[in-house]
Design a protein around this motif. Sequence first.
Motif, mmCIF file in Angstrom:
data_model
loop_
_atom_site.group_PDB
_atom_site.id
_atom_site.type_symbol
_atom_site.label_atom_id
_atom_site.label_comp_id
_atom_site.label_asym_id
_atom_site.label_seq_id
_atom_site.Cartn_x
_atom_site.Cartn_y
_atom_site.Cartn_z
ATOM 1 N N GLU A 383 -3.258 -4.029 -1.886
ATOM 2 C CA GLU A 383 -2.955 -4.457 -0.517
ATOM 3 C C GLU A 383 -2.183 -5.781 -0.577
ATOM 4 O O GLU A 383 -2.375 -6.581 -1.500
ATOM 5 C CB GLU A 383 -4.239 -4.710 0.289
ATOM 6 C CG GLU A 383 -5.096 -3.500 0.572
ATOM 7 C CD GLU A 383 -6.367 -3.896 1.321
ATOM 8 O OE1 GLU A 383 -6.710 -3.214 2.297
ATOM 9 O OE2 GLU A 383 -6.998 -4.891 0.925
ATOM 10 N N ASP A 385 -1.121 -8.878 2.393
ATOM 11 C CA ASP A 385 -1.261 -9.192 3.817
ATOM 12 C C ASP A 385 -0.122 -10.072 4.326
ATOM 13 O O ASP A 385 0.767 -10.483 3.566
ATOM 14 C CB ASP A 385 -2.658 -9.748 4.142
ATOM 15 C CG ASP A 385 -2.910 -11.159 3.621
ATOM 16 O OD1 ASP A 385 -1.939 -11.890 3.365
ATOM 17 O OD2 ASP A 385 -4.095 -11.512 3.496
ATOM 18 N N ASN A 391 -4.238 -8.319 -3.003
ATOM 19 C CA ASN A 391 -5.483 -7.700 -3.444
ATOM 20 C C ASN A 391 -5.169 -6.766 -4.603
ATOM 21 O O ASN A 391 -4.328 -5.870 -4.483
ATOM 22 C CB ASN A 391 -6.126 -6.906 -2.292
ATOM 23 C CG ASN A 391 -7.432 -6.226 -2.695
ATOM 24 O OD1 ASN A 391 -7.987 -6.506 -3.760
ATOM 25 N ND2 ASN A 391 -7.918 -5.350 -1.834
ATOM 26 N N SER A 396 -8.399 0.012 -0.250
ATOM 27 C CA SER A 396 -8.454 -0.138 1.201
ATOM 28 C C SER A 396 -9.761 0.373 1.788
ATOM 29 O O SER A 396 -10.067 0.113 2.948
ATOM 30 C CB SER A 396 -7.270 0.602 1.843
ATOM 31 O OG SER A 396 -6.056 0.065 1.379
ATOM 32 N N VAL A 432 -1.034 -5.226 5.299
ATOM 33 C CA VAL A 432 -2.115 -5.292 6.287
ATOM 34 C C VAL A 432 -2.195 -6.708 6.868
ATOM 35 O O VAL A 432 -1.567 -7.646 6.374
ATOM 36 C CB VAL A 432 -3.465 -4.915 5.636
ATOM 37 C CG1 VAL A 432 -3.450 -3.473 5.172
ATOM 38 C CG2 VAL A 432 -3.797 -5.854 4.475
ATOM 39 N N GLU A 433 -2.979 -6.830 7.931
ATOM 40 C CA GLU A 433 -3.149 -8.154 8.554
ATOM 41 C C GLU A 433 -3.872 -9.111 7.617
ATOM 42 O O GLU A 433 -3.480 -10.270 7.462
ATOM 43 C CB GLU A 433 -3.938 -7.995 9.868
ATOM 44 C CG GLU A 433 -4.048 -9.271 10.691
ATOM 45 C CD GLU A 433 -2.699 -9.706 11.261
ATOM 46 O OE1 GLU A 433 -1.827 -8.836 11.479
ATOM 47 O OE2 GLU A 433 -2.521 -10.930 11.461
ATOM 48 N N SER A 434 -4.925 -8.620 6.979
ATOM 49 C CA SER A 434 -5.697 -9.449 6.038
ATOM 50 C C SER A 434 -6.237 -8.552 4.934
ATOM 51 O O SER A 434 -6.899 -7.540 5.229
ATOM 52 C CB SER A 434 -6.843 -10.151 6.771
ATOM 53 O OG SER A 434 -7.641 -10.886 5.868
ATOM 54 N N VAL A 435 -5.962 -8.893 3.687
ATOM 55 C CA VAL A 435 -6.411 -8.036 2.586
ATOM 56 C C VAL A 435 -7.937 -7.990 2.521
ATOM 57 O O VAL A 435 -8.621 -8.943 2.929
ATOM 58 C CB VAL A 435 -5.857 -8.521 1.229
ATOM 59 C CG1 VAL A 435 -4.356 -8.322 1.147
ATOM 60 C CG2 VAL A 435 -6.231 -9.972 0.951
ATOM 61 N N HIS A 478 5.816 -9.368 9.028
ATOM 62 C CA HIS A 478 5.183 -8.770 10.216
ATOM 63 C C HIS A 478 5.976 -7.542 10.670
ATOM 64 O O HIS A 478 5.390 -6.545 11.109
ATOM 65 C CB HIS A 478 5.102 -9.808 11.338
ATOM 66 C CG HIS A 478 4.096 -10.879 11.098
ATOM 67 N ND1 HIS A 478 2.759 -10.714 11.357
ATOM 68 C CD2 HIS A 478 4.224 -12.134 10.591
ATOM 69 C CE1 HIS A 478 2.094 -11.817 11.038
ATOM 70 N NE2 HIS A 478 2.966 -12.700 10.568
ATOM 71 N N LYS A 481 5.180 -4.702 8.305
ATOM 72 C CA LYS A 481 3.847 -4.158 8.619
ATOM 73 C C LYS A 481 3.915 -3.240 9.843
ATOM 74 O O LYS A 481 3.354 -2.132 9.836
ATOM 75 C CB LYS A 481 2.885 -5.324 8.875
ATOM 76 C CG LYS A 481 1.521 -4.932 9.427
ATOM 77 C CD LYS A 481 0.637 -6.165 9.575
ATOM 78 C CE LYS A 481 -0.673 -5.840 10.300
ATOM 79 N NZ LYS A 481 -0.467 -5.574 11.729
ATOM 80 N N ARG A 493 -11.011 -0.116 9.029
ATOM 81 C CA ARG A 493 -11.310 -1.008 7.917
ATOM 82 C C ARG A 493 -12.701 -0.697 7.374
ATOM 83 O O ARG A 493 -13.585 -0.247 8.118
ATOM 84 C CB ARG A 493 -11.243 -2.476 8.369
ATOM 85 C CG ARG A 493 -9.896 -2.885 8.935
ATOM 86 C CD ARG A 493 -8.810 -2.805 7.895
ATOM 87 N NE ARG A 493 -8.970 -3.830 6.857
ATOM 88 C CZ ARG A 493 -8.260 -3.862 5.741
ATOM 89 N NH1 ARG A 493 -7.364 -2.913 5.502
ATOM 90 N NH2 ARG A 493 -8.447 -4.819 4.862
#
Length: 520
Positions: A383, A385, A391, A396, A432-435, A478, A481, A493
Amino acid sequence: MNKLTNACGRILPTEISGYGRVTPYTTLFSDAPALTRTMPAKSIFRPGISKLRASIQEAIQSSNLQDGMTISFHHHLRGGDFVPALVMQEIAKLGIKNLRLAVSSFFTDKNETLLTYFKDGTISALETSGIRGMIGKEVSKHGFLSNPIIFRTHGGRARAIEYGQSNIDVAFISAPICDEMGNMSGRFGKNAFGAMGYPVADAHYAKTVIAITDNLVPYPLSGFISINQTLVDYVVVVDAIGDPNLIATGATAMTKNPNDLVLARRVTEVLIASGLVKEGFSFQAGAGGASLAVLSYLGEYMKEHGITGSFASGGITSQLVDALEAGLFKTLLDTQSFDAVAARSLAKNPANHLEMSASMYANPHNKGCVAHQLDMMMLGATEIDVNFNINSLTDSLGYIMGALGGAPDTAAGAKMTVAIAPSIRKRIPIIVESVTTICTPGESVDVVVTDRGVAVNPRRQDLKEKFLEAGIALKEIHQLKAEIEQLTGKPDRPQFSDRIVGIVEYRDGSVLDLIYQLKS
């Protein structure tokens, strides 16, 4: 419970049971703590005494291994490693319990036989760079160890051993060739695996060192010695330490996937546009199919423009050996040989294919590591972010299935770090927004390359200008994404319990992130 927030925004308890006080991650190069290196235990070896032991069990008994101690292994044979299972089988017969396992990394297949010893209490704690296969899934789902697993980078492990934060009582070192006094090398023998970079720190700092070989030769061992007799207590001969044909599996296998090859071509364009590919540059490809494929495209460019690199480092592959022998690089600095060709090259090219310890490779708290001399490095990711955090340890779905390796070490030291990943895996978006788990902080990641576009970290406006000048189309991360999510939607998630099953240390020993047990 008192809590604090680290520089990546992760909320951490101030103290964790089974780990101790938490030092939060602050930045790539925080001030080194006021520590001194641990002094190895004093030894006396009198003339006429033999180090040979008749069996692994006899060597374990000679080491005086007791409940609650720490033992170590190294993973150079990767998927073909026989030694951990052989040793743990004998430890279990002796009824020794509650051991801490300090391994350089944890692999599939052969290591999965160790699951029994995790469940029956023979092993109660683990320090490693990563876990793959069934053990990772079992830890994620059931958290069967009584203490959280400590994940360290290759450089971070060497640092922790040298400064007494990882205290090894008995180190078991696989030796493809060894004499009766314990002089050993990884580059010769029927099961040669090449460089022995990881157990060098174990050999210097463990209270007892046991060499396990399937190729005992007359004293003294001739040729290059990776670890010498002054560090070894006992020597044991077994039928086979492993199968080197299984070293090149998983992350080190060369890709034939057309999408990976397209991705590798795009990465090569980025590397060239950075201006760093020039006479005397240094390079690390890392593992992963696309990363390895980059080298073939980069080699074409180097030949066409008459460029010779200074060195390539890290895990060494057959592709890098080909580049060395073609004169594209002057030197390979090898802490781990990733396949049989690379293992043989250490003996074939002794003048410019050089073995190095994990400390020389990537320890941030010595007087100069190779990782800090790199011009460019590439890393893979499960991942990525929008803050460019990487990550590489969990997927995921929240399962532990990867490793830190040396990526966070080299990302911190290189002039340019490029993260490579497909935009979608099994219908799951990679941006992703946050790993799920931060393994390499975004502060050290400069460029993200996917099959749907290239994004540059806002910290690196200099690179952004060079890429635009070279005609490389860029996207804000962004935007990347959002485009991917239009195809995949936003997946659910993973849901975690409050129980901590893993602690991700940054290379300096601060805590970067925590891994929690999955909810059933």
